[in-house]
Design a protein around this motif. Structure first.
Motif, PDB file in Angstrom:
ATOM      1  N   THR A 114     -40.897  47.497  42.370  1.00  0.00           N
ATOM      2  CA  THR A 114     -40.382  48.826  42.697  1.00  0.00           C
ATOM      3  C   THR A 114     -41.054  49.891  41.844  1.00  0.00           C
ATOM      4  OG1 THR A 114     -38.247  47.856  43.260  1.00  0.00           O
ATOM      5  CG2 THR A 114     -38.299  50.218  42.907  1.00  0.00           C
ATOM      6  N   VAL A 115     -41.161  49.612  40.551  1.00  0.00           N
ATOM      7  CA  VAL A 115     -41.807  50.575  39.659  1.00  0.00           C
ATOM      8  C   VAL A 115     -43.272  50.745  40.028  1.00  0.00           C
ATOM      9  CG1 VAL A 115     -42.535  50.972  37.280  1.00  0.00           C
ATOM     10  CG2 VAL A 115     -40.204  50.224  37.753  1.00  0.00           C
ATOM     11  N   GLN A 116     -43.934  49.640  40.359  1.00  0.00           N
ATOM     12  CA  GLN A 116     -45.346  49.726  40.725  1.00  0.00           C
ATOM     13  C   GLN A 116     -45.521  50.579  41.979  1.00  0.00           C
ATOM     14  OE1 GLN A 116     -47.123  45.988  41.697  1.00  0.00           O
ATOM     15  NE2 GLN A 116     -49.202  46.781  41.756  1.00  0.00           N
ATOM     16  N   LEU A 117     -44.656  50.378  42.974  1.00  0.00           N
ATOM     17  CA  LEU A 117     -44.790  51.111  44.235  1.00  0.00           C
ATOM     18  C   LEU A 117     -44.436  52.583  44.080  1.00  0.00           C
ATOM     19  CD1 LEU A 117     -43.282  48.500  46.702  1.00  0.00           C
ATOM     20  CD2 LEU A 117     -45.656  49.248  46.605  1.00  0.00           C
ATOM     21  N   THR A 118     -43.556  52.897  43.142  1.00  0.00           N
ATOM     22  CA  THR A 118     -43.115  54.283  42.985  1.00  0.00           C
ATOM     23  C   THR A 118     -43.829  55.002  41.853  1.00  0.00           C
ATOM     24  OG1 THR A 118     -41.284  53.576  41.560  1.00  0.00           O
ATOM     25  CG2 THR A 118     -40.834  53.784  43.918  1.00  0.00           C
ATOM     26  N   ASP A 119     -44.813  54.360  41.249  1.00  0.00           N
ATOM     27  CA  ASP A 119     -45.562  55.016  40.181  1.00  0.00           C
ATOM     28  C   ASP A 119     -46.249  56.262  40.727  1.00  0.00           C
ATOM     29  OD1 ASP A 119     -46.752  55.458  37.702  1.00  0.00           O
ATOM     30  OD2 ASP A 119     -48.556  54.346  38.274  1.00  0.00           O
ATOM     31  N   GLY A 120     -46.004  57.392  40.112  1.00  0.00           N
ATOM     32  CA  GLY A 120     -46.584  58.654  40.571  1.00  0.00           C
ATOM     33  C   GLY A 120     -45.752  59.369  41.619  1.00  0.00           C
ATOM     34  N   VAL A 121     -44.659  58.732  42.106  1.00  0.00           N
ATOM     35  CA  VAL A 121     -43.771  59.376  43.079  1.00  0.00           C
ATOM     36  C   VAL A 121     -42.727  60.189  42.312  1.00  0.00           C
ATOM     37  CG1 VAL A 121     -42.100  59.005  44.928  1.00  0.00           C
ATOM     38  CG2 VAL A 121     -44.117  57.537  44.749  1.00  0.00           C
ATOM     39  N   GLU A 122     -42.713  61.492  42.539  1.00  0.00           N
ATOM     40  CA  GLU A 122     -41.810  62.370  41.784  1.00  0.00           C
ATOM     41  C   GLU A 122     -40.608  62.768  42.632  1.00  0.00           C
ATOM     42  OE1 GLU A 122     -44.123  65.622  40.384  1.00  0.00           O
ATOM     43  OE2 GLU A 122     -45.379  64.392  39.074  1.00  0.00           O
ATOM     44  N   ASP A 123     -40.131  61.855  43.452  1.00  0.00           N
ATOM     45  CA  ASP A 123     -39.007  62.117  44.338  1.00  0.00           C
ATOM     46  C   ASP A 123     -37.898  61.105  44.086  1.00  0.00           C
ATOM     47  OD1 ASP A 123     -40.322  64.223  45.766  1.00  0.00           O
ATOM     48  OD2 ASP A 123     -41.485  62.703  46.848  1.00  0.00           O
ATOM     49  N   PRO A 124     -36.679  61.412  44.535  1.00  0.00           N
ATOM     50  CA  PRO A 124     -35.604  60.415  44.452  1.00  0.00           C
ATOM     51  C   PRO A 124     -35.956  59.184  45.282  1.00  0.00           C
ATOM     52  CG  PRO A 124     -34.717  62.623  44.856  1.00  0.00           C
ATOM     53  CD  PRO A 124     -36.199  62.726  45.014  1.00  0.00           C
TER      54      PRO A 124
END
Length: 441
Positions: A114-124
């Motif tokens: 999850t962290v890998q996929l959302t790295d750089g995502v600045e959204d909820p």
């Protein structure tokens, strides 16, 4: 270094010891501690990078901390074995490596993915297993406070509006932020480990500005369609009246009745003047039809603005009562026009008294004229309608349009049967504390 140790002896040597029981022990030399120190330094850097990714992705770092803590336990065993006789002085690090590997593979694989996929995502972001909530970042918890402690619950039961937006065609979620509406585009991504699907990520992207512009365009298009319908309706009525009056005037002249011909032509002229006035009013409304900007908003008194509108409206013998006062945040010119339209409508509705009263989120304008009856309440606000008569057909549509430019709602109170009660809501108001009797005009 271990393979060449028989040559240099700088990595380890062996010795026979008798305590706590006879056994062959390994004594670590300089190169062992250099390699061990370098290894732990690199592990520390790696763990720091993992923490940084968790923090950047706004995810809870406690599971990672627990895993690292368990992994570090063998280091304590190494120290105890080296400095005391309680444990055999051997390398316990493989135990820590095994715990970390098993923890990542079987326990925390979803967190790392999850962290890998959302790295750089600045959204909820919310991580779901089916509909079950598995993880969420801090931005998601700020957007949905009800997520706190909801791990294991279903998304529809915790945040039904988010689940509904996810299944909707528009994928737009509306939430309140600092007292103002905010809009989020809801998107989901299914991810897998190998061939197995292990969950989906739901991302909420802030599109408040874009969605606000889209809704403003929709409102303006509806407004233009209403203007077109109003002009078409009035133009047809005017042409019919003028054509009929000209025919009557012609027949009257043929019969030698000059007075009747003159009266018919005056009626035709008055009808065209009314059409010209309506076109002028619609042009003014088109100018007022843009959403009110912050620079145009002022704090105005409800009683003052109602009194000023009363002086401009064609009220005839009606009376006005302002029952209470409040301070509103509005564009004074548009708000005054809103009240003028309401008062003009009341005059056409056979009213003798109009009452303006503040509410917790706006105000009401009540007349004692004809009630809604069998009419559809929405027809009162449609351009081209003729309720209660053709001349009043534009008043309430214009009123709703002026309310919407402020972001307010204008409806009819269908429960009120003794006339027409217009309810304007969604207004920021400050009720005035006063013992003064109602203001009457």
């Amino acid at each position: 270094m271990k393979l060449t140790n028989p040559i240099h002896g700088l990595y380890f040597d062996t010795a026979l010891v008798t305590t706590p029981f006879p056994h062959m022990t390994i004594r670590h030399e300089l190169f062992h501690w250099v390699v061990a120190g370098l290894s732990y330094a690199l592990v520390s850097v790696g763990i720091f990078m993992l923490y940084e990714m968790f923090l950047d992705a706004e995810f809870d770092t406690r599971p990672l901390a627990a895993l690292v803590g368990v992994t570090a336990v063998p280091v304590v065993l190494d120290i105890v074995g080296f400095s005391t006789d309680y444990l055999i002085d051997i390398n316990y690090e493989p135990i820590g490596v095994a715990v970390f590997a098993i923890g990542v593979l079987y326990v925390y694989q979803s967190e790392f993915l999850t962290v890998q996929l959302t790295d750089g995502v600045e959204d909820p972001v919310i991580y779901l297993d089916g509909d079950e909530i598995r993880k969420y970042n801090r931005m998601a918890e700020r957007l949905f406070p009800e997520l706190s402690g909801s791990t294991g619950d279903s998304l529809p039961s915790v945040a039904p509006d988010a689940a509904a937006a996810l299944e909707s065609d528009t994928k737009i979620l509306e939430r309140s932020r600092d007292g103002e509406p905010a809009y989020y585009l809801v998107s989901e991504t299914t991810f897998a480990l190998g061939q197995a699907s292990i969950g989906r990520l739901v991302v909420f992207t802030d599109v408040t500005e874009t969605e606000g512009q889209r809704r403003e365009l929709v409102r303006q298009n509806e407004q233009l369609e209403g203007f077109a319908a109003a002009i078409r309706h009035e133009l047809l009525n005017t042409l019919q009246v003028v054509s009929a009056r000209v025919d009557i005037a012609g027949k009257a002249l043929d019969d030698g009745d000059v007075t009747a011909a003159r009266d018919s032509l005056r009626t035709a002229s008055g009808t065209t003047d009314r059409m010209s006035s309506i076109v002028g009013d619609l042009a003014t409304l088109a100018r007022y039809g843009q959403t009110v900007e912050a620079a145009e908003v002022e704090r105005v008194g409800l009683a003052d603005i109602a009194g000023a509108a009363w002086e401009r409206a064609d009220t005839g013998s009606m009376a006005l009562s302002v029952d209470g006062d409040a301070t509103l945040s509005a564009d004074p010119a548009r708000l005054r026009s809103l009240f003028v339209d309401a008062f003009d409508f009341a005059a056409h509705n056979d009213a003798t008294m109009v009452t303006v009263r503040p509410t917790d989120d706006g105000f009401t304008i009540t007349d004692d004229g004809n009630g809604v009856g069998d009419n559809d309440p929405d027809e009162f606000f449609e351009y081209g309608s003729a309720i209660p008569d053709a001349e009043a057909g534009l008043d309430l549509p214009n009123l709703r349009m002026l309310a919407e430019t402020h972001g307010w709602d204008a409806t009819l109170d269908t429960a009120y049967q003794d006339g027409i009660r217009i309810v304007v809501s969604g207004v920021t108001t400050l009720r005035a504390e006063s013992d003064q009797p109602p203001t009457r005009h």
